[in-house]
Design a protein around this motif. Structure first.
Motif, PDB file in Angstrom:
ATOM      1  N   PHE A   1       2.638  -0.900  19.248  1.00 50.62           N
ATOM      2  CA  PHE A   1       2.743  -2.359  19.311  1.00 50.62           C
ATOM      3  C   PHE A   1       4.218  -2.698  19.076  1.00 50.62           C
ATOM      4  O   PHE A   1       4.779  -2.337  18.034  1.00 50.62           O
ATOM      5  CB  PHE A   1       1.866  -3.005  18.245  1.00 50.62           C
ATOM      6  CG  PHE A   1       0.386  -2.802  18.470  1.00 50.62           C
ATOM      7  CD1 PHE A   1      -0.321  -3.661  19.299  1.00 50.62           C
ATOM      8  CD2 PHE A   1      -0.292  -1.755  17.865  1.00 50.62           C
ATOM      9  CE1 PHE A   1      -1.686  -3.484  19.509  1.00 50.62           C
ATOM     10  CE2 PHE A   1      -1.654  -1.564  18.064  1.00 50.62           C
ATOM     11  CZ  PHE A   1      -2.355  -2.432  18.901  1.00 50.62           C
ATOM     12  N   ASP A   2       4.843  -3.388  20.007  1.00 55.30           N
ATOM     13  CA  ASP A   2       6.295  -3.536  19.944  1.00 55.30           C
ATOM     14  C   ASP A   2       6.780  -4.344  18.751  1.00 55.30           C
ATOM     15  O   ASP A   2       7.969  -4.337  18.435  1.00 55.30           O
ATOM     16  CB  ASP A   2       6.844  -4.139  21.241  1.00 55.30           C
ATOM     17  CG  ASP A   2       6.235  -5.489  21.585  1.00 55.30           C
ATOM     18  OD1 ASP A   2       5.505  -6.050  20.746  1.00 55.30           O
ATOM     19  OD2 ASP A   2       6.492  -5.980  22.700  1.00 55.30           O
ATOM     20  N   TYR A   3       5.893  -5.039  18.057  1.00 55.57           N
ATOM     21  CA  TYR A   3       6.299  -5.831  16.896  1.00 55.57           C
ATOM     22  C   TYR A   3       6.117  -5.093  15.572  1.00 55.57           C
ATOM     23  O   TYR A   3       6.488  -5.604  14.514  1.00 55.57           O
ATOM     24  CB  TYR A   3       5.516  -7.154  16.852  1.00 55.57           C
ATOM     25  CG  TYR A   3       4.012  -6.986  16.966  1.00 55.57           C
ATOM     26  CD1 TYR A   3       3.239  -6.627  15.858  1.00 55.57           C
ATOM     27  CD2 TYR A   3       3.364  -7.191  18.178  1.00 55.57           C
ATOM     28  CE1 TYR A   3       1.875  -6.468  15.955  1.00 55.57           C
ATOM     29  CE2 TYR A   3       1.995  -7.040  18.283  1.00 55.57           C
ATOM     30  CZ  TYR A   3       1.252  -6.681  17.182  1.00 55.57           C
ATOM     31  OH  TYR A   3      -0.115  -6.518  17.285  1.00 55.57           O
ATOM     32  N   VAL A   4       5.556  -3.890  15.600  1.00 54.64           N
ATOM     33  CA  VAL A   4       5.332  -3.126  14.366  1.00 54.64           C
ATOM     34  C   VAL A   4       6.589  -2.343  14.016  1.00 54.64           C
ATOM     35  O   VAL A   4       7.087  -1.546  14.818  1.00 54.64           O
ATOM     36  CB  VAL A   4       4.132  -2.169  14.517  1.00 54.64           C
ATOM     37  CG1 VAL A   4       4.028  -1.240  13.304  1.00 54.64           C
ATOM     38  CG2 VAL A   4       2.836  -2.960  14.681  1.00 54.64           C
ATOM     39  N   SER A   5       7.119  -2.563  12.804  1.00 57.14           N
ATOM     40  CA  SER A   5       8.353  -1.885  12.397  1.00 57.14           C
ATOM     41  C   SER A   5       8.137  -0.896  11.253  1.00 57.14           C
ATOM     42  O   SER A   5       9.004  -0.066  10.984  1.00 57.14           O
ATOM     43  CB  SER A   5       9.399  -2.915  11.967  1.00 57.14           C
ATOM     44  OG  SER A   5       8.956  -3.646  10.839  1.00 57.14           O
TER      45      SER A   5
END
Length: 208
Positions: A58-62
């Motif tokens: 998920f591109d927003y998970v850091s």
């Protein structure tokens, strides 16, 4: 412990943490042994966890933090949790119910060995004994409270009265982490272990 999540019906609810960028997803099943947690600050660190690897897609998970019965996800996006929670909850429920692998290798033994190595690196026998006292206090008093907020603080080193800890999960980058560290954890360790002069955390740049 089993490195694969048990199949069956799973319920998950989201719980806010003191860190506005982190959300705690609590499951009704066990992912890790009690007292063990694993922090993945980036995708490269998640080689041992297929679950964490999938979350990083998920591109927003850091950041991903795994504990006994919850997963803390830290986001890097301006998107609100209102939009993200349903997607993450649906993914976690499907992944765990299908018996998806949590870890490739059980992290328990490695964590215990790392703690023993950290205590042994303290120097003299007296310092090593002090380091072990600090580890025990963090495990027994600090960890259960901090896990309630979706994170953890672990021992890294003890040298000349200075205790260095690592911030994990929601604690990393949390606006209230400095206050917790100094007014809570440092005071506790100074009271219980007179040799302790100060507690510092890696990754915090604010002056104390």
């Amino acid at each position: 412990m089993n490195t694969t999540a048990p199949a069956g019906s799973v319920s998950i609810y989201a719980e806010a943490s003191p860190n506005p960028e982190s959300m705690k997803f609590v499951l009704n099943t066990q992912l890790l042994s009690d007292g063990v947690s694993v922090d993945y600050p980036d995708p490269a660190a998640a080689a041992n966890s297929p679950l964490a690897q999938e979350l990083f897609k998920f591109d927003y998970v850091s950041r991903v933090f795994l504990a006994q019965n919850f997963v803390t996800v830290t986001k890097s996006s301006d998107l609100t949790w209102t939009h993200l929670i349903p997607e993450l909850r649906t993914f976690l429920k499907s992944y765990v119910e299908s018996g998806g692998p949590i870890f490739l290798v059980d992290p328990v033994a490695g964590q215990r060995a790392a703690q023993q190595e950290a205590a042994g690196a303290a120097g003299s026998a007296e310092d090593q004994a002090t380091a072990q006292k600090i580890i025990d206090l963090l495990d027994n008093y600090v960890r259960p409270a901090v896990e309630q907020d979706g994170g953890n603080i672990t021992f890294k080193s003890y040298n000349d009265g200075i205790v260095t800890v690592n911030l994990q999960g929601s604690c990393s980058g949390c606006p209230s982490a400095t206050v917790t560290l100094k007014s809570g954890i440092e005071n506790l360790l100074k009271r219980m272990v007179p040799e302790v002069k100060e507690v510092v955390a890696e990754g915090i740049t604010a002056s104390f």
